[in-house]
Design an enzyme around this catalytic site. Structure first.
Site, PDB file in Angstrom:
ATOM      1  N   GLY A 189      30.115  43.980  -0.753  1.00  0.00           N
ATOM      2  CA  GLY A 189      30.346  43.708  -2.170  1.00  0.00           C
ATOM      3  C   GLY A 189      31.412  44.592  -2.795  1.00  0.00           C
ATOM      4  CB  CYS A 199      25.565  10.714  -1.633  1.00  0.00           C
ATOM      5  SG  CYS A 199      27.187  10.278  -0.970  1.00  0.00           S
ATOM      6  CB  CYS A 203      25.767   9.710   3.015  1.00  0.00           C
ATOM      7  SG  CYS A 203      25.356  11.195   2.091  1.00  0.00           S
ATOM      8  CB  CYS A 247      28.507  14.423  -0.299  1.00  0.00           C
ATOM      9  SG  CYS A 247      26.920  13.729   0.140  1.00  0.00           S
ATOM     10  CB  CYS A 278      29.535  12.657   2.751  1.00  0.00           C
ATOM     11  SG  CYS A 278      29.163  11.094   1.941  1.00  0.00           S
TER      12      CYS A 278
HETATM   13 ZN    ZN Z   1      27.222  11.679   0.834  1.00  0.00          ZN
END
Ligand code: ZN
Ligand code: ADP
Ligand code: MG
Lengths: 263, 300, 373
Positions: free
Chosen positions: B38, B248, B251, B273, B279
């Site tokens: 970090g 989606c 998909c 997506c 996807c």
């Molecule tokens: Zn998708």
């Protein structure tokens, strides 16, 4: 604990600061006890701000030491602490009320955030509680609750100073530095602010070091007074004693000029 | 230094463009970053043949960690085919000649802008983020000298002041991307402009995560299994974006980060997506969304 | 029916082909030759060398041609190339006091050792477009130089002349053991010393420095400047060769040097004296050298115990924003897709608007949209 009350909170030893060759303040010595209000008075340029900035570690002095007794009763030289330790003191144990509110406030965030900042810096992570505490403090400094989400720039000068005080006191500091806190305010606003400071000091048992060029402010607030001239402390003692029976010619002059204006 | 050297011809571009000395310098910065998770390590970023702000930091990190046997994937906005991802992939194709892939699971090094893949990353993988502004405190405090001190002393109250203001003004935290995180309880870090949706994926990730900011000349890192906690309040806890009742269109996936696609000017839209590989993999496995051509076929 | 946007690859290729065609323009017009650029657009070449930080006129010309005259793009090409070059070491400091002067003026002394040499300049020309300009015409033969001025003689710098009497601060001295920084090898660590500041300004954007320098003249950290000296000419570059044990000349370059002379009241530590702002740029680049000198001087406020009040004094502000390659990259990166972050913001604003409407309903107000119908 009672023993602690008898020991100084702050012990200043031979403090001097030079800006290059130029004298800021010289050979300052004093003790400040818990619950005590000390006023530093003197004309403009006499070294008051320099001294205050040294005490609060904003300036590291050319010479001397300042011992601060922490909550555990241990007394350490401020200038031998790490910067991290100094900054922790500044946002927990101490407060600093500036003459100009814009130097002491975050002008672009709300009043509530201004008061809450120190709490969040210390790790408070409950929005509702932070907000409640902020509301509490706004009430204590006589700012209406419905102004909590307003930015300080929409506040009057007196309100901004009161907000600054709330922002500083929210972590229950033990020692508060004030540099001409009533400086730019009209007389009636000043009176209200002084009243408020006096009330908070007695309620919270704060120790305060307040810089002012106004002897009336010193008389109203302080237990003890320190008169500075050309960077040096020329007289110090109980406020009433010094003001009623000044020993130094310069102090006499200061006092008489005030009386003159007053009468 | 000899005069001979002075008159020598400049050599051709090195593997992955950067010369070995520069790579060593960058690897040192990366190692330091890994050692102090970090923490922003300054490094002498080079001028790259693509503009600052277009991924020069990520490219330098990738170039420095890439070996000949690596398999590289580059995404921008979650997709392999966005123009800048294509451009960066071409750059490495030309200068490093490593194998390229669009499949998250196949890649050993993934360079990304603005997304973390949906598929969980594994031990053998390194995710390289392109970072525009590495300093999480920058918009609260513009001065480098001051922010450096704030990090050194863990003075992070200011970040919560910002979150407080969000809630006071909007009723909830209004930071949606580049959402600040606390790393191993020590450093507040900017996760780069990924949506906060991806923040939980950073936490205890099995993969090594490296962050490169070229213009600002900073590198930072999250070694595998690092604690990464999104900042919040107890009574306003961190939440991620949600799209309730949304699938989606291609998909049928749910609970992923979506791109909104505008279909016409009558307010019709659909969601797909943002992670194109995720996807496509789902589609190839037979998952079909309602607007997928194959879906309609199947329904007939 | 939605088909995922494919073909980023193809789009890029097509864009580049279109761009190449645009670069060439009308093919009946002869293509630009590099010597035309180096010979006839020397100010553009100088700017690209200066801000590209690489002294090579022909390469600069190539970059200008390839960038279709977009000088920042040309500078970018040079920078990206420069960074791949092997580094042999650092040249010896150039001696501008030994410059073969082409132009040298001082605004502070009417006459001075070495004389005023106006040289080639736009100054005092009337800015009238010459409609009859003949690009092919041979220019008049330039006059041979003034008899009492020997251009080959060493011309002392005004700052050295003033320095003899202690009227002006001496050349900047660093503490013992100070190693000159190199901003191409070490990222700037604020606050930074004058060596690195000058390096940053030397490659800084001319327009940015011009505006900042101008702002100091208009009172934003006024420094009462006088153009003590501006000189332009050729200097020798030397390199210390270890096997020889001495420095050998490796070539020459043209530079412009500007020494601004500024008022200074003096402080507790220093008696009143003139102070200096310094500018040094490749080629003939007086505007840049002067701006650089003004900004250099204003960045010195702390060292000289001056009040801080203006942007040109703020080293983090000035040095972080002077580089036009960094600036253009980050400004133009806004062209890259930001679908993901935008979607996040869109989602938030939708939520907040819903909440706002709900609130309004609760308060018995009609939501705005409906009220309008
Ligand atoms: Zn998708
Ligand atoms: N930053 C500084 N640099 C140089 N001299 C200073 C600085 N601040 C204050 N001084 C000088 O130190 C002396 C004390 O100033 P100060 O502490 O501000 O006095 P006061 O607060 O009593 O008006 C004055 O002579 C002032 O001019
Ligand atoms: Mg003062």
């Amino acid at each position: 604990m009672s023993l602690d009350q008898d020991l100084p909170l702050l012990s200043v030893k031979n403090l001097s600061h030079f800006y290059g060759q130029h004298l800021g303040c010289k050979n300052v010595n004093f003790d400040l006890y818990p619950g005590e209000v000390l006023a530093i008075v003197g004309e403009s340029g006499s070294g008051k701000t320099t001294l205050l900035n040294c005490l609060s570690t904003q300036i590291i002095p050319t010479d001397g030491a300042v011992f601060y007794r922490n909550r555990k009763g241990q007394s350490d030289n401020l200038y031998e602490m790490s910067e991290a330790q100094q900054r922790i003191l500044l946002r927990t144990d101490w407060g600093f009320v500036r003459q100009h509110p814009r130097d002491g406030l975050r002008m672009n965030v709300s009043a509530g955030a201004n008061v809450g900042e120190r709490l969040m810096a210390l790790g408070d992570r409950h929005y509702g509680k932070i907000r409640d505490t902020a509301l509490d403090w706004l009430e204590k400094v006589e700012i209406q609750a419905d102004r909590i989400d307003d930015a300080p720039r929409t506040f009057s000068g007196g309100m901004q100073q009161r907000l600054q005080i709330a922002r500083n006191l929210v972590t229950n500091p033990r020692l508060v530095f004030m540099d001409e806190p009533t400086g730019g305010l009209d007389v009636s606003v000043q009176a209200r602010l002084l009243d408020l400071i006096r009330r908070l000091v007695s309620e919270l048992g704060l120790s305060i070091i307040i810089v002012t060029h106004d002897l009336a402010v010193a008389r109203l607030l302080s237990d003890r007074i320190m008169v500075m001239k050309d960077g040096k402390v020329i007289e110090q003692g109980l406020t009433d004693q010094v003001l009623d029976d000044p020993h130094q010619a310069y102090t006499q002059l200061l006092v008489s000029s005030i009386l003159h204006v007053g009468s | 230094m000899s005069l001979d050297q002075l008159t020598n011809e400049a050599p051709a571009y090195n593997f992955a463009y950067l010369d070995e000395q520069t790579k060593r310098m960058i690897r040192r910065a990366i190692l330091k970053g890994i050692a102090v998770p970090g923490y922003q390590v300054p490094f002498a970023a080079r001028e790259m043949p693509m503009p600052y702000g277009w991924g020069t930091g990520g490219v330098q990190v990738t170039a420095s960690v890439l070996g000949e046997s690596d398999i590289l994937k580059v995404i921008d906005q979650g997709a392999d085919d966005t123009t800048n991802a294509v451009s960066i992939r071409n750059f490495f194709a030309k200068t490093a000649n490593v194998d390229l892939t669009t499949h998250t699971s196949e890649a050993t090094v993934i360079q990304t802008r603005h997304r973390i893949p949906e598929e969980e990353l594994q031990e053998h993988q390194t995710l390289v983020y392109q970072v525009p502004i590495p300093e999480p405190l920058r918009f609260l405090e513009p001065r480098e000298t001051e922010t450096r001190k704030m990090h050194a002393l863990s003075e992070y109250g200011l970040i919560h002041v910002k979150l407080y203001e969000d809630i006071a003004t909007h009723g909830h935290i209004a930071t949606t991307y580049a959402y600040p995180v606390m790393v191993e309880g020590r450093y507040v870090m900017d996760p780069s402009p990924t949506p906060k949706f991806d923040n939980p994926k950073m936490h205890k990730s099995k993969a090594l995560q490296l962050f490169g900011a070229g213009r600002e000349k900073r590198i930072y890192a999250l070694p595998p299994h690092t604690d990464v906690v999104s900042l919040d309040f107890e009574d306003h806890p961190f939440t991620i974006q949600e799209w309730p009742d949304t699938k989606c269109a291609m998909c049928g996936a749910e609970g992923v980060y979506f791109d909104e696609v505008i279909l016409d000017d009558a307010g019709n839209n659909m969601f797909v997506c943002s992670d194109s590989d995720y996807c496509e993999t789902r589609q190839s496995e037979g998952h079909l969304g309602p607007l997928n051509a194959d879906y309609k076929e199947r329904m007939q | 029916m939605y088909v995922a946007v494919k073909g980023g690859e193809k789009a890029i290729k097509n864009a580049h082909t279109l761009f190449a065609a645009k670069r060439r323009g009308n093919e009946n017009v002869p293509g630009l030759r590099l010597d035309q650029i180096t010979e006839q657009l020397s100010f553009a070449v100088d700017r690209v060398m200066g801000e590209g930080s690489l002294y090579d006129p022909e390469l600069a010309a190539m970059a200008i041609r390839q960038a279709q005259g977009d000088l920042i793009e040309a500078i970018f090409l040079i920078r990206a190339y420069r960074t791949t070059l092997p580094r042999f070491g650092y040249a010896e400091p150039i001696e501008t006091g030994k410059m073969a002067i082409e132009r040298r003026i001082s605004a502070t002394f009417k006459d001075l050792p070495g004389g005023q040499v106006l040289g080639p300049t736009f100054d005092y020309s009337h800015r009238l477009i010459n409609f009859d300009f003949d690009a092919e015409a041979a220019p008049e033969t330039p006059p041979s130089s003034d008899e009492d001025i020997d251009l080959n003689a060493e011309v002392p710098r005004v700052s050295d002349i003033l320095g003899k009497s202690g009227m002006i601060e001496p050349d900047h001295q660093f503490d013992e053991g100070h190693e000159t920084g190199d901003l191409t090898r070490t990222p700037i660590d604020f606050p930074t010393d004058r060596d690195v500041r000058l390096q940053n300004l030397a490659r800084g954007d001319e327009g940015f420095l011009l505006a900042l320098g101008y702002s100091t003249q208009r009172g934003y950290a006024r420094s009462h400047p006088f153009a003590g000296e501006i000189r332009f000419g050729e200097v020798e570059v030397e390199f210390f060769a270890e096997e020889l044990g001495f420095a050998v000349p490796i070539g020459t370059m043209e530079v412009t040097e500007c020494q601004m002379i500024n008022q200074f009241k003096g402080s507790a530590k220093a008696p009143p004296a003139f102070t200096r702002g310094y500018g040094l740029v490749f080629g003939q680049a007086e505007r840049k050298a002067m701006s650089m000198a003004l900004v250099d001087r204003s960045l010195r406020w702390k060292e000289l115990g001056e009040e801080f009040s203006a942007p040109a004094q703020d080293q983090e502000f000035v040095l972080s924003h002077s580089d036009n390659i960094q600036a253009t990259g980050f400004v133009e990166h806004l062209k890259l897709p930001h679908y993901v972050d935008f979607q996040a913001e869109l989602d938030l604003i939708r939520t907040m608007r819903k909440e706002f409407d709900a609130q309004q309903n609760e308060n018995g107000d009609e939501p705005k949209m409906e009220a309008a119908q």
